[in-house]
Scaffold this motif. Structure first.
Motif, short mmCIF file in Angstrom:
data_model
loop_
_atom_site.label_atom_id
_atom_site.label_comp_id
_atom_site.label_asym_id
_atom_site.label_seq_id
_atom_site.Cartn_x
_atom_site.Cartn_y
_atom_site.Cartn_z
N PHE A 100 0.84 -1.19 0.00
CA PHE A 100 0.00 0.00 0.00
C PHE A 100 0.88 1.24 0.00
O PHE A 100 1.60 1.50 0.96
N LEU A 101 0.82 2.00 -1.10
CA LEU A 101 1.58 3.24 -1.22
C LEU A 101 0.74 4.39 -0.69
O LEU A 101 -0.38 4.63 -1.17
N LEU A 102 1.26 5.10 0.29
CA LEU A 102 0.55 6.23 0.90
C LEU A 102 1.01 7.51 0.21
O LEU A 102 2.20 7.82 0.19
N LEU A 103 0.04 8.25 -0.32
CA LEU A 103 0.33 9.43 -1.12
C LEU A 103 -0.31 10.67 -0.51
O LEU A 103 -1.43 10.62 0.00
N ASP A 104 0.42 11.77 -0.60
CA ASP A 104 -0.13 13.09 -0.28
C ASP A 104 -0.10 13.86 -1.60
O ASP A 104 0.94 14.40 -1.99
N GLY A 105 -1.22 13.86 -2.29
CA GLY A 105 -1.22 14.36 -3.65
C GLY A 105 -0.41 13.43 -4.53
O GLY A 105 -0.67 12.22 -4.58
#
Length: 461
Positions: free
Chosen positions: A130-135
């Motif tokens: 699971f890749l966590l992205l902020d924008g």
């Protein structure tokens, strides 16, 4: 540099690792910044997670599982039942309970942050990272049992016949993960102490760049070398791993309340034993050595209790425990429950004092310091890698996990040795139950023997 500082700041402010030292695993609680949180790879024992959420005033809104775990029961269903959490998991896992089924590339809006599913098979078929992205910015990746610190998780849990095929998939998954920016944080589930083949060491999180520099599997020149090196590093694993994945696919039972452990009088314990119950003595080694019920298996209550309970005893027969005054019954219960051991009949009320007062016989096992072994035969029950690295010369080696089926290989009157004494006492109790007499347990480990005698340990190829 500013970007890296921002990433480190996010982890410090919003990411709470929850380490289970006994299983060698980490779950994660992510503070989403709006009073909600996401749990990743939470086990059925949610005590630490709930305490962390309560400290921050968080409600768990999402429960994400990277794969069908073999070493613990998932806590995702409990979080769904208690907190209304949305369960996020791989569509390929065919889970038989309500969840949001994710395929490669699917994204979940967490309310400002985004979670992107990456198919990373190898440890299991349906494994997701699971890749966590902020924008568009990659904050970090929850890699579960794919890329771990210094290695990759084992690929033989679905059977030896599939280990090579899954190792090939693991190679491709790690290559995919290393395409992420070097500064991307790596948050694995399996870490030091895990039988899912994490190497020893204290670090539990890392970055993509650090692993490209230091992970020996990522330095292999090709897929064939990677597969050979990964498969060659695999040791044995606890027996209960073989069926927990399917229980997690079907979904473990949701617990309606905090389970207690019944206090049983000696007469009821005898009745339980006559009906086939298993007797597990969780007292410290020195207490068990001084006197225990015949046939009891010694598994001292400590961080690794669940591992050895699940390795050595079946989960389909009732278990009666013998405890020492002051031992934490809740800890004992949760360690059993988190690996699916639910038939907990209770504990001997009053312990060994009550047993002997009621006329119950007891046995003893001699506990020896390293300077008193002399020329007695030694049985080393540590893992193969431990034994190979250095053992008492001439010691017979049988791993504890396989000892119950190989008790005839133990020398008569053996001194049983491990690293400190806990596993050795477990082994001695199994041997005594099988009829061995004149046993002793080394109080310490091979290093203590070497220091006491001035003789070097022996290494094996």
């Amino acid at each position: 540099m500013k970007h890296l500082e921002d990433l480190m700041g996010f982890a410090d402010d919003h990411l709470i690792p929850l380490v289970d030292a006994g299983l060698g695993n980490s779950a994660y609680l992510v503070d989403l910044g709006d009073g909600r949180a996401m749990a990743v790879d939470a086990s059925r024992d949610l005590r630490a997670l709930r305490a962390a959420a309560e400290r921050r005033g968080l409600t768990v809104a999402f429960a994400a599982d990277t794969h069908l775990h073999a070493d613990f029961l998932t806590g995702a269903l409990q979080l769904a039942a208690d907190d209304g959490a949305t369960v996020l998991a791989s569509a390929a896992g065919r889970r038989a309970f309500p969840h949001t089924a994710l395929a490669d590339g699917d994204e979940t809006d967490l309310g400002g942050l985004t979670l992107r599913a990456l198919a990373t098979p190898g440890h299991t078929d349906e494994h997701l990272s699971f890749l966590l992205l902020d924008g568009a910015r990659e904050l970090g990746v929850f890699t579960g049992g794919s890329l771990i610190v210094g290695s990759a998780a084992r690929t033989d849990l679905l059977g030896a016949d599939r280990a090579e095929e899954l190792a090939q998939a693991q190679y491709r998954s790690l290559k995919r993960l290393t395409e992420l920016p070097d500064e991307t944080a790596v948050w694995p589930t399996h870490g030091a102490g895990s039988f899912c083949s994490a190497p020893p060491g204290a670090e539990r999180t890392t970055t993509i760049g650090a692993q490209k520099q230091a992970n020996p599997l990522l330095a292999t020149p090709d897929e064939a070398t990677f597969v050979r090196q990964l498969l060659g590093s695999l040791g044995t694993y606890p027996a209960y791993f073989d069926h927990l994945g399917e229980i997690n696919r079907r979904g473990p039972a949701v617990l309606g309340s905090v389970p207690g452990l019944a206090a049983l009088p000696a007469a009821e314990v005898r009745a339980q034993l006559r009906q086939g119950a298993q007797l597990v003595d969780v007292r410290p080694v020195v207490d068990f050595a001084g006197g225990h019920v015949s046939g009891a298996v010694s598994i001292p209550l400590r961080d690794q209790f669940a591992t050895w309970l699940g390795w050595l005893l079946p989960d389909d027969t009732p278990i009666v425990f013998i405890t020492a005054p002051g031992q934490d019954l809740a800890e004992l219960t949760w360690q059993a429950l988190k690996i699916g051991y639910e038939r907990l009949a209770g504990y001997l009320n009053g312990g060994m004092t009550a047993w002997t007062a009621d006329g119950g016989p007891q046995q003893t096992i001699e506990l020896l310091t390293a300077d008193r072994i002399a020329d007695r035969p030694v049985l080393d029950i540590r893992q193969t890698a431990e034994h190979t690295a250095g053992h008492i010369p001439g010691a017979v080696h049988v791993e504890l996990g396989g000892l119950a089926a190989r008790t005839d290989e133990a020398p008569n009157g053996a001194v049983v040795a491990c690293g400190h004494g806990e596993r050795a006492m477990t082994a001695a109790s199994l041997l005594q139950r099988a009829g061995h007499q004149g046993l002793a347990v080394l109080d310490g480990g091979p290093g203590d023997w070497s220091k006491a005698t001035g003789r070097p340990l022996e290494e094996s190829a």
